[in-house]
Design an enzyme around this catalytic site. Structure first.
Site: not given
Ligand SMILES: *Cc1c(COP(=O)(O)O)cnc(C)c1O
Length: 428
Positions: A142, A237, A265
Site C-alpha cells: 500500500y 516507501d 508516520k
Molecule cells: C500509511 C502509509 C502510506 C500513506 O500515508 P498517509 O499519511 O496515510 O497518507 C503510504 N505508504 C505506506 C507504506 C503507509 O504505511
C-alpha cells in the site's frame, strides 16, 4: 459505550460511515468504532472513560507512545509563538538536518503533509528525472490513496493494472504495472518486456499494510539490481517501516540503497507529515531548482516539524531500536509457548511491528499466501481483546505496533489475552 454510541449515531449523518479513514469504521471486525478522548503512554481512554492498552499507536507514528513529555513540550513551545507562517522556519531545517545526518540514503529531502503525498511526489520526481511515465508496484503493498497506485495488479504479473477503487480512470491504472512480491524471476521477465518504460519501481520497505510480508534479503537485493539494469529508480516507501526496524530503516535491514525514500508516520511524531528524499542529484530536479513542481501551503509547518524533531531526537538519544528489541524479545519469548499450542495461529515480529496470521505453517511473504479465513477469525479475536481492554488494529491485515512506553507487564496482558482466547476456542 454510551457516549461512543451517541457520537457514532451523530457521526454517520455527517461523515461517510462516521469516519475520515475507512478502516476506522470497524467494518472488517464488526461492531461500531470507539471514540477516543485521551492518550497517555501506551494507554487510550475513550469518551466513556474506558481504558485500553493500545497496540495500534495511531497506525504507526507513536513509537514513543502517546503524549511523550518531550514531544508535548516541543509542540507547546512553538504554539505559543504561532502555528503557521508560510515562510521558511528553523524547525524544518532542524528536522531535515537530523534525518539527513542519520539516513545515508538521503542527501536532501522535502516535507509534505502525508504519506500519500510523499509517495505521489517521489513518483512525479522519478518521472521527471527519467522522462518515463510508468511505474511498477507490488501486490500486497500500500502506498497511500493516489490514483495510479490504487491499482490491483491481479494475481500474477500485469503489464497494465486495473483500478482497485471506483473513480480511478482506467488510463491512470494503465500507467501502473504490477508484480507479486517474492518472485524475482517473474519480475525480471516483466521488466525485460517493459523495463524501458518504467520510471520507478516502488516497494514498501517492509510490506506491512496487508499483513506483515517480510521479504527475503536476496529478493530485495535482486529488485535493486533489476532497477539498475533497466534504468528505473528504486523507491522505498518507508512511511510505515521507517524508524520501526532494528536497523532504523528497512533499506538498511535489507542492505540496499534506494534512489528515493518516502517517510511519514514516525517522522511527524503524530502530526500530519510526510517526506521524500534521496540523492542530491535527483532532488535538484524539484522546483524551484528543477522542473518537477511540488508545493504545499502547510508543508514544513513549524508545530509538525517540532513534533517530528522531538520524536526523532528522543528516538536516537535513547536508542529506541535497542529498547524495542528488548521488549520484542520478551514478547517473542512469552508468546512462543502460547502459539506453539495452537494449530492455526502464529505470530511474527520485525522491530516494533508484529502480526498474527492464521492457517499457515509459515509466515506469508505474498498477499496471495494469506488465508481467506483470517478476517473472520481475527474479527472474533479483536472483539474478545477489546472487551479485555486491549486495542488491536481493527483489521486482520493490519500489523500491531510496539512503543517504548510499553512495559513487560503491558506485554503480559496481551499474552494473557491470547491465552484466554485460546482457552475459549476463539483461536485454535
Ligand atoms: C500509511 C502509509 C502510506 C500513506 O500515508 P498517509 O499519511 O496515510 O497518507 C503510504 N505508504 C505506506 C507504506 C503507509 O504505511
Amino acid at each position: 459505550m454510551k457516549q461512543s454510541k451517541t457520537l457514532y449515531e451523530q457521526a454517520v449523518k455527517v461523515l461517510p460511515a462516521g469516519v475520515n479513514s475507512p478502516v476506522r469504521a470497524f467494518r472488517s471486525v464488526g461492531g461500531t468504532p470507539i471514540f477516543m478522548e485521551k492518550g497517555e503512554g501506551t494507554y487510550l481512554t475513550d469518551v466513556d472513560g474506558n481504558r485500553y492498552l493500545d497496540f495500534c499507536g495511531s497506525w504507526g507514528p507513536l513509537v514513543l507512545g502517546h503524549r511523550h513529555p518531550e514531544v508535548q513540550a516541543a509542540i507547546m513551545e512553538v504554539v505559543q509563538r504561532g502555528w503557521t507562517f508560510g515562510t521558511p522556519v528553523k524547525e524544518e531545517v532542524a528536522l531535515a538536518q537530523l534525518v539527513v545526518d542519520k539516513l545515508d540514503a538521503v542527501d536532501m529531502m522535502r516535507f509534505v503533509n502525508s504519506g500519500t503525498e510523499a509517495v505521489m511526489s517521489a513518483i512525479r520526481l522519478a518521472r521527471g528525472y527519467t522522462g518515463r511515465d510508468r511505474v511498477l508496484k507490488f501486490r500486497g503493498c500500500y502506498h497511500g490513496h493516489v490514483d495510479y497506485l490504487l491499482v490491483d495488479a491481479g494475481s500474477g504479473l500485469a503489464t497494465f493494472g486495473t483500478a482497485s477503487s471506483a473513480g480511478v480512470p482506467a488510463a491512470f491504472a494503465e500507467l501502473t504495472a504490477g508484480a507479486p512480491l517474492d518472485d524475482l524471476a517473474g519480475l525480471s521477465k516483466l521488466l525485460d518486456q517493459i523495463g524501458h518504460e518504467i520510471a520507478a519501481v516502488v516497494i514498501e520497505g517492509v510490506p506491512a499494510n496487508n499483513g506483515l510480508l517480510i521479504q527475503d534479503h536476496a529478493y530485495v537485493k535482486g529488485v535493486r539490481e533489476l532497477c539498475d539494469k533497466h534504468g528505473a529508480l528504486l523507491i522505498f516507501d518507508e512511511v510505515l517501516a521507517g524508524f520501526r526496524m532494528p536497523e532504523v530503516m528497512a533499506y538498511r535491514h535489507y542492505d540496499v540503497v534506494p534512489d528515493l525514500v518516502c517517510l511519514g508516520k514516525v517522522v511527524g511524531g503524530g502530526m500530519p507529515v510526510g517526506a521524500y528524499g534521496g540523492r542530491a542529484e535527483i532532488m535538484h530536479h524539484i522546483a524551484p531548482l528543477g522542473k518537477v513542481y511540488q508545493a504545499g501551503t502547510l508543508s514544513g509547518n513549524p508545530v509538525a516539524m517540532a513534533a517530528g524533531y522531538a520524536t526523532l531526537s528522543a528516538y536516537f538519544a535513547t536508542d529506541v531500536p535497542a529498547q524495542i528489541e528488548r521488549l520484542g524479545s520478551y514478547l517473542d519469548k512469552r508468546l512462543a509457548p502460547v502459539t506453539a499450542a495452537l494449530a492455526d495461529m502464529d505470530y511474527i515480529r520485525l522491530g516494533s511491528l508484529f502480526w498474527f496470521y492464521f492457517k499457515r505453517a509459515q509466515a506469508p511473504r505474498t498477499a496471495e499466501a494469506i488465508a481467506a479465513e483470517s478476517g473472520e477469525i481475527y474479527g472474533k479475536l479483536h472483539r474478545f481483546m477489546l472487551d479485555r481492554g486491549i486495542y488491536l488494529a481493527p483489521s486482520s491485515y493490519e500489523v500491531g505496533f510496539l512503543n517504548t512506553a510499553m512495559t513487560e507487564t503491558d506485554l503480559d496482558l496481551l499474552v494473557d489475552g491470547l491465552k484466554a482466547a485460546a482457552e475459549e476456542g476463539i483461536v485454535q
